[in-house]
Motif scaffolding. Structure first.
Motif, short mmCIF file in Angstrom:
data_model
loop_
_atom_site.label_atom_id
_atom_site.label_comp_id
_atom_site.label_asym_id
_atom_site.label_seq_id
_atom_site.Cartn_x
_atom_site.Cartn_y
_atom_site.Cartn_z
N ILE A 272 0.84 -1.20 0.00
CA ILE A 272 0.00 0.00 0.00
C ILE A 272 0.88 1.25 0.00
O ILE A 272 0.63 2.21 -0.73
CB ILE A 272 -0.96 -0.01 1.20
N ARG A 273 1.91 1.23 0.84
CA ARG A 273 2.82 2.38 0.89
C ARG A 273 3.47 2.62 -0.47
O ARG A 273 3.60 3.76 -0.94
CB ARG A 273 3.91 2.17 1.95
N ALA A 274 3.89 1.53 -1.13
CA ALA A 274 4.50 1.64 -2.45
C ALA A 274 3.52 2.22 -3.46
O ALA A 274 3.89 3.04 -4.31
CB ALA A 274 4.99 0.27 -2.91
N GLY A 275 2.26 1.81 -3.36
CA GLY A 275 1.25 2.37 -4.26
C GLY A 275 1.10 3.87 -4.09
O GLY A 275 0.99 4.62 -5.07
N GLY A 276 1.10 4.32 -2.85
CA GLY A 276 0.98 5.74 -2.59
C GLY A 276 2.21 6.53 -2.98
O GLY A 276 2.12 7.71 -3.34
N ALA A 277 3.37 5.88 -2.92
CA ALA A 277 4.63 6.55 -3.24
C ALA A 277 4.97 6.50 -4.73
O ALA A 277 5.96 7.10 -5.15
CB ALA A 277 5.77 5.93 -2.43
N GLY B 205 7.21 1.12 -8.26
CA GLY B 205 6.73 0.03 -9.11
C GLY B 205 6.71 -1.33 -8.48
O GLY B 205 6.27 -2.30 -9.10
N GLY B 206 7.17 -1.47 -7.26
CA GLY B 206 7.19 -2.75 -6.56
C GLY B 206 8.46 -2.88 -5.75
O GLY B 206 9.31 -1.98 -5.73
N PHE B 207 8.63 -4.03 -5.09
CA PHE B 207 9.79 -4.22 -4.23
C PHE B 207 10.02 -5.71 -4.02
O PHE B 207 9.12 -6.54 -4.20
CB PHE B 207 9.59 -3.53 -2.87
N VAL C 296 11.01 -12.31 -2.99
CA VAL C 296 9.82 -12.33 -3.83
C VAL C 296 9.50 -10.90 -4.25
O VAL C 296 9.56 -9.98 -3.42
CB VAL C 296 8.61 -12.92 -3.07
N PHE C 297 9.15 -10.72 -5.53
CA PHE C 297 8.76 -9.39 -5.99
C PHE C 297 7.27 -9.18 -5.73
O PHE C 297 6.44 -9.98 -6.12
CB PHE C 297 9.04 -9.23 -7.48
N GLU C 298 6.95 -8.08 -5.06
CA GLU C 298 5.56 -7.74 -4.73
C GLU C 298 5.18 -6.43 -5.42
O GLU C 298 5.94 -5.46 -5.42
CB GLU C 298 5.38 -7.59 -3.22
N LYS C 299 4.00 -6.42 -6.00
CA LYS C 299 3.52 -5.24 -6.72
C LYS C 299 2.81 -4.27 -5.77
O LYS C 299 2.26 -4.68 -4.75
CB LYS C 299 2.57 -5.66 -7.83
#
Length: 228
Positions: free
Chosen positions: A110-115, A118-120, A145-148
């Protein structure tokens, strides 16, 4: 940016449509925006994808939304607990799809979506069924593991106070997912116990800046006030 201030939860959620993806704050009952959920429950919408830490407690709030058949998919960390009977029944009957995401991974997605990230890569869930179908890598000898990222059409969040610029503060553990959910949604709807004038919140303690808030609803006496 113009922030809309309302006194009606029903009016606040009126724009939510069939098949929308909705982030809902709360950690179990703590910080759950019950009044906004009840207003959504009263609407004729279906096929929703709901993202929350849990899959509802008892027969109110998020659990009632699932029990009413309005949820097509749950994305959460803890779908089952002693009082998750409505989710259990819906899932066993094939009426709701489930995606389990480890809690820290859920927060970071969720934090990545707001920032706008592209994933981590994370070691969490590597080598488990939760990694099936996802990109994996060995980095410095450790599996990842890559998470979107997760984004949504709407976020329903509970805070303690807002000022007239939409800046928010929260009540203790009610803070949980609310701040990152506000950033990750195209439209954030926040219920608060009080709206104060500009200057009524010390800028040093603002948690969510008003730039991430679209609609504020004043609910003076929420159904589940936080204690302590």
């Amino acid at each position: 940016m113009t922030i809309t201030f309302l006194t009606s939860a029903a009016e606040a959620v009126a724009g939510i449509k069939d098949r929308d993806t909705v982030l809902i704050g709360g950690f179990g009952r703590a910080g759950q925006p019950v009044e906004l959920i009840e207003a959504l429950l009263a609407r004729d919408v279906s096929g929703l994808t709901i993202i929350n830490n849990n899959a509802g407690n008892g027969e109110t709030g998020l659990a009632a939304l699932i029990g009413a058949g309005k949820v097509a998919k749950m994305i959460c960390s803890f779908p089952r607990q002693s009082d998750s009977q409505l989710f259990d029944a819906a899932y066993r009957a094939g009426r709701v799809e489930l995606e389990i995401v480890p809690q820290g991974t859920l927060a970071e997605r969720i934090r990545a979506g707001g920032a706008g990230i592209g994933g981590f890569f994370t070691p969490t869930a590597y080598g488990t069924p939760l990694a099936d179908g996802k990109e994996t890598r060995i980095i410095d000898g450790r599996g990842y593991v890559f998470e979107k990222p997760i984004t949504a059409d709407v976020a329903l969040v509970k805070a303690l106070k807002a000022d007239r610029a939409g800046n928010l503060i929260y009540r203790k553990t009610a803070r949980n997912f609310g701040p990152i959910m506000c950033t990750a949604a195209a439209h954030s709807i926040v219920q608060v116990s009080e709206v104060v004038e500009l200057g009524g919140i010390d800028p040093e303690i603002v948690v969510t800046p008003g730039i991430f808030v679209d609609t504020v609803v004043a609910v003076a006496h929420p159904a589940t006030p936080e204690k302590g």
